[in-house]
Enzyme design. Structure first.
Site, PDB file in Angstrom:
ATOM      1  N   CYS A  60      18.604   1.807   1.345  1.00 47.32           N
ATOM      2  CA  CYS A  60      19.858   1.096   1.539  1.00 47.32           C
ATOM      3  C   CYS A  60      20.174   1.155   3.036  1.00 47.32           C
ATOM      4  CB  CYS A  60      21.057   1.685   0.810  1.00 47.32           C
ATOM      5  SG  CYS A  60      20.885   1.737  -0.976  1.00 47.32           S
ATOM      6  N   ARG A 110      15.305  -2.100   4.446  1.00 42.84           N
ATOM      7  CA  ARG A 110      15.665  -0.839   3.798  1.00 42.84           C
ATOM      8  C   ARG A 110      16.029  -1.027   2.333  1.00 42.84           C
ATOM      9  NH1 ARG A 110      16.740   3.209   7.362  1.00 42.84           N
ATOM     10  NH2 ARG A 110      17.900   4.323   5.771  1.00 42.84           N
ATOM     11  N   TRP A 158      19.063  -0.845  -2.047  1.00 42.62           N
ATOM     12  CA  TRP A 158      17.835  -0.599  -2.799  1.00 42.62           C
ATOM     13  C   TRP A 158      18.287   0.208  -4.012  1.00 42.62           C
ATOM     14  CZ3 TRP A 158      14.831   3.554  -4.507  1.00 42.62           C
ATOM     15  CH2 TRP A 158      13.544   3.223  -4.937  1.00 42.62           C
ATOM     16  N   ASN A 192      24.630   5.190   1.449  1.00 45.68           N
ATOM     17  CA  ASN A 192      23.178   5.292   1.359  1.00 45.68           C
ATOM     18  C   ASN A 192      22.862   6.743   0.983  1.00 45.68           C
ATOM     19  OD1 ASN A 192      20.696   5.662   3.986  1.00 45.68           O
ATOM     20  ND2 ASN A 192      20.357   5.291   1.840  1.00 45.68           N
ATOM     21  N   GLY A 193      22.117   6.924  -0.106  1.00 45.39           N
ATOM     22  CA  GLY A 193      21.806   8.281  -0.559  1.00 45.39           C
ATOM     23  C   GLY A 193      22.048   8.379  -2.063  1.00 45.39           C
ATOM     24  N   GLU A 196      -5.886   3.623   1.685  1.00 45.00           N
ATOM     25  CA  GLU A 196      -4.922   2.839   2.467  1.00 45.00           C
ATOM     26  C   GLU A 196      -5.155   1.327   2.260  1.00 45.00           C
ATOM     27  OE1 GLU A 196      -2.217   3.146   3.865  1.00 45.00           O
ATOM     28  OE2 GLU A 196      -2.035   1.626   5.411  1.00 45.00           O
ATOM     29  N   LYS A 216      -2.394  -1.231   0.750  1.00 43.58           N
ATOM     30  CA  LYS A 216      -1.925  -2.430   1.458  1.00 43.58           C
ATOM     31  C   LYS A 216      -2.003  -3.640   0.540  1.00 43.58           C
ATOM     32  CE  LYS A 216      -0.128  -1.135   4.014  1.00 43.58           C
ATOM     33  NZ  LYS A 216       0.075   0.179   4.490  1.00 43.58           N
ATOM     34  N   GLU A 249       0.684  -3.367  -2.409  1.00 37.01           N
ATOM     35  CA  GLU A 249       2.102  -3.478  -2.068  1.00 37.01           C
ATOM     36  C   GLU A 249       2.468  -4.845  -1.513  1.00 37.01           C
ATOM     37  OE1 GLU A 249       3.488  -0.520   0.743  1.00 37.01           O
ATOM     38  OE2 GLU A 249       1.793  -0.813   2.059  1.00 37.01           O
ATOM     39  N   HIS A 284     -18.037   7.974 -11.927  1.00 39.04           N
ATOM     40  CA  HIS A 284     -17.395   8.815 -12.931  1.00 39.04           C
ATOM     41  C   HIS A 284     -16.197   8.127 -13.584  1.00 39.04           C
ATOM     42  CE1 HIS A 284     -20.013  12.020 -11.684  1.00 39.04           C
ATOM     43  NE2 HIS A 284     -19.654  11.805 -10.421  1.00 39.04           N
ATOM     44  N   LYS A 327      11.339   0.129   3.252  1.00 40.55           N
ATOM     45  CA  LYS A 327      10.597   0.709   4.374  1.00 40.55           C
ATOM     46  C   LYS A 327      10.842   2.199   4.493  1.00 40.55           C
ATOM     47  CE  LYS A 327       8.381   0.324   8.337  1.00 40.55           C
ATOM     48  NZ  LYS A 327       6.939   0.273   8.066  1.00 40.55           N
TER      49      LYS A 327
END
Ligand code: G6P
Length: 600
Positions: free
Chosen positions: A2, A27, A74, A100-101, A473, A477, A480, A496, A595
């Site tokens: 947020c 955010r 968010w 925010n939190g 990574e 990428k 997402e 396996h 982010k």
């Protein structure tokens, strides 16, 4: 996550609030809202979805005030909807809060408040704050009521409050970022410096457990016990152009292309032909073990850091998901060096893991991009990336710069412990910006391959050794940004399990540059081919064997094996970007992500 923003000054607040939210949309973008302190009382406008939706709704409103607060959300508690959008007001509509939190004791508080007759309209944890301030306002000043409220909130907050008839904004923080921007006859507050950079570079960072009263000509900070605190005014180093797209279609693409410069900035002034200069106060010989803690992409750079440090310094390194580390009874003591890696410097789990390690006596070192961020201020010493602002939700330049910083730390530790840093390693490191540039000079081939990948629903990313974390990574990428399911795996482990998934519809991306596992990777590629799978291989120029096995290849320059992830990651980033763009996805703001994850 947020984002909160506030303005008090001489200009109409609404356009500034909207612009501030736009800068912080990364955010969170589930809903947005503003509340203006107009002459005849508070006026709130909220909308589900992006800031653009809020702009449409605000256009028909007469909002003239020069005082206001704003929020981009968010969602944590309560679905993304207009009723759950901030600001949240009290019963009378005289007090408005953006937050925010997470307020962890909100259920208990809500029960008490409801019993006392307070009516709640949202499902959020945040709404208790405005009702508590309302409750405590009887016979108390605005500041007094906010202070009383803050004392009983458990959890985390970065918040801003306005009250009808009061020419001020009150802000506070505990565990969530909060920055104050000092203008000339105007003041700004925000979750992130990028939102106020356009207006001022003079800032004040609020500390945990501090409250601030902001008027247009000044501010006053207090601790939660009411004691006035002294604050230092700092100067932001970033400039406003850095937070614009600069001709690129998306921030992600811009940030990928910025990597040669960003890595050069990380190395600048720190790297000489035979030594590394870091202002970190560590007794390297006394370090018994290093524990690296991080989340997301930063965790993957940590995995590469482990291999670098163990190879050159022969010190044991453990890499931990910050979110897991903090909920165990981790074995850490004063002989350990805890390294936390975070682009934003605000990730809640990383911050909590850092605190845990500190409490257990470890020396702490941060690898952080955002100057003045909470983690940067909490660690004993650190290495800033100097990568410039990273706006796209998917991290790109932060990753390569984090590896560069870890490489510097490696050389530093090696020199301290053995008297000499490996000169070849230092030489290779210095040459990396140019090698990254080589790949960026030919992005067209990758965009062609992306046309094929956009149709796939699953993909497997495989690598070994230093390039195994890169497989993780690369897969991250793709998933997402493109919403394509992708798994990263150590190439040999494929046998396996994941090999059962291979058919002509599930391509495998191999990082197959020449290193000590090259021959083994070739066998792994054969195993995929034998099962009808299709292969994209990242190879070195003039490679024959891997190229012959692959359906598509992307060439990356030859680099010392342990630094090869810094070049090999670039085509993986570009592939994810081009696939996402071809699918018409809002690349910089993929669904459900944010982010900076400032909640647990
Ligand atoms: C979020 C971002 C990722 C990032 C992770 C850790 O999930 O979307 O890109 O890698 O947080 O963030 P940090 O700022 O701590 O590196």
């Amino acid at each position: 996550m947020c984002g909160i923003f506030g303005y008090i000054g001489f200009r109409k607040a609404t356009p500034l609030l909207i612009e501030g939210l736009r800068q912080m949309e990364y955010r969170g973008y589930d809903s947005a809202g503003v509340c203006l302190s107009e002459k005849n009382g508070l006026k709130a406008v909220k909308a589900k979805g992006r800031v653009g939706e809020l702009v449409k709704k605000a256009a028909n409103q007469d909002l003239a005030s020069t005082i206001g607060i704003a929020h981009t959300r968010w969602a944590t508690h309560g679905a993304p909807s207009e009723k759950n959008a901030h600001p949240h007001l009290d019963c009378q509509g005289d007090i408005a809060v953006v937050h925010n939190g997470i307020i962890e004791n909100y259920q208990a508080l809500k029960k008490i408040l409801e019993k006392e007759g307070h009516c709640f309209v949202s499902e959020t944890d945040s709404e208790v704050i405005s009702h508590l301030i309302e409750k405590f306002s009887e016979g108390a000043s605005f500041e007094g009521a906010v202070l009383k409220t803050l004392k009983i909130l458990q959890g985390t907050f970065g918040l801003a409050v306005v009250k009808a008839g009061e020419d001020k904004i009150i802000g506070a923080r505990k565990g969530s970022p909060f920055i104050l921007g000092l203008g000339d006859g105007e003041m700004f507050l925000a979750s992130d410096a990028s939102a106020i950079l356009k207006y001022t570079k003079k800032v004040v960072y609020l500390d945990d457990g501090e409250m601030v009263t902001i008027g247009k000509d000044g501010f006053l900070t207090r601790k939660l016990n009411g004691e006035v605190s002294e604050k230092e005014v700092c100067e932001l180093k970033w400039n406003a152009e850095q937070i614009e797209k600069g001709g690129f279609k998306h921030f992600m693409l811009k940030e990928i292309f910025e990597q040669p410069q960003a890595v050069a900035n990380t190395l600048r002034g720190r790297l000489a032909s035979d030594t590394v200069k870091l202002s970190v106060d560590i007794d390297a010989k006394a370090v018994n073990r290093i524990v690296i803690m991080a989340c997301g992409t930063s965790f993957y750079s940590g995995l590469i850091g482990k291999q670098l440090i163990e190879k050159f310094c022969r010190v044991r390194v453990d890499v931990e998901y910050a979110s897991e580390f903090r909920y165990r009874d981790p074995i850490v003591d004063k002989d350990d060096l805890a390294v936390v890696i975070s682009q934003s410097g605000e990730t809640a789990d990383t911050l909590a893991a850092l605190k845990e390690a500190k409490e257990r006596g470890a020396k702490t070192l941060g690898i952080v991009n955002v100057v003045g961020s909470t983690i940067a201020r909490e660690v004993d010493c650190g290495i800033y990336l100097h990568a410039g602002p990273e706006i796209s939700v998917a991290a790109t330049k932060a990753f390569t710069c984090q590896i560069a910083a870890l490489a510097l730390l490696t050389a530093f530790l090696q020199e301290q412990r053995t008297g000499r840093a490996d000169p070849e390693f230092l030489r290779e490191l210095a040459g990396l910006p140019e090698k990254i540039q080589d790949i960026l000079d030919h992005p067209q081939e990758i965009s062609k391959i992306a046309e094929v990948f956009r149709k796939t629903r699953n993909a497997l990313y495989l690598g070994r050794g230093f390039n195994y974390p890169l497989a993780l990574e690369g897969a991250l990428k793709l998933k997402e940004t493109s919403y394509i399911h992708a798994e990263g795996y150590p190439a040999a482990e494929m046998k396996h399990g994941p090999i059962a998934l291979i058919d002509e519809n599930m391509p495998a991306v191999f990082i197959a540059t020449k290193d000590q596992t090259y021959e083994k990777i070739l066998s792994n590629m054969q195993e995929i081919k034998a099962r009808g799978g299709r292969i994209l291989a990242i190879v070195n120029p003039r490679d024959k064997e891997a190229s012959n096995l692959a359906d598509w290849i992307i060439e990356t320059p030859v680099v010392m094996e342990c630094l090869s992830p810094m070049v090999n990651v670039v085509p993986l980033q570009l592939l994810a970007y081009y696939v996402a763009d071809a699918k018409g996805i809002d690349v910089d703001k993929p669904r459900n992500l944010a982010k900076s994850v400032t909640v647990e």
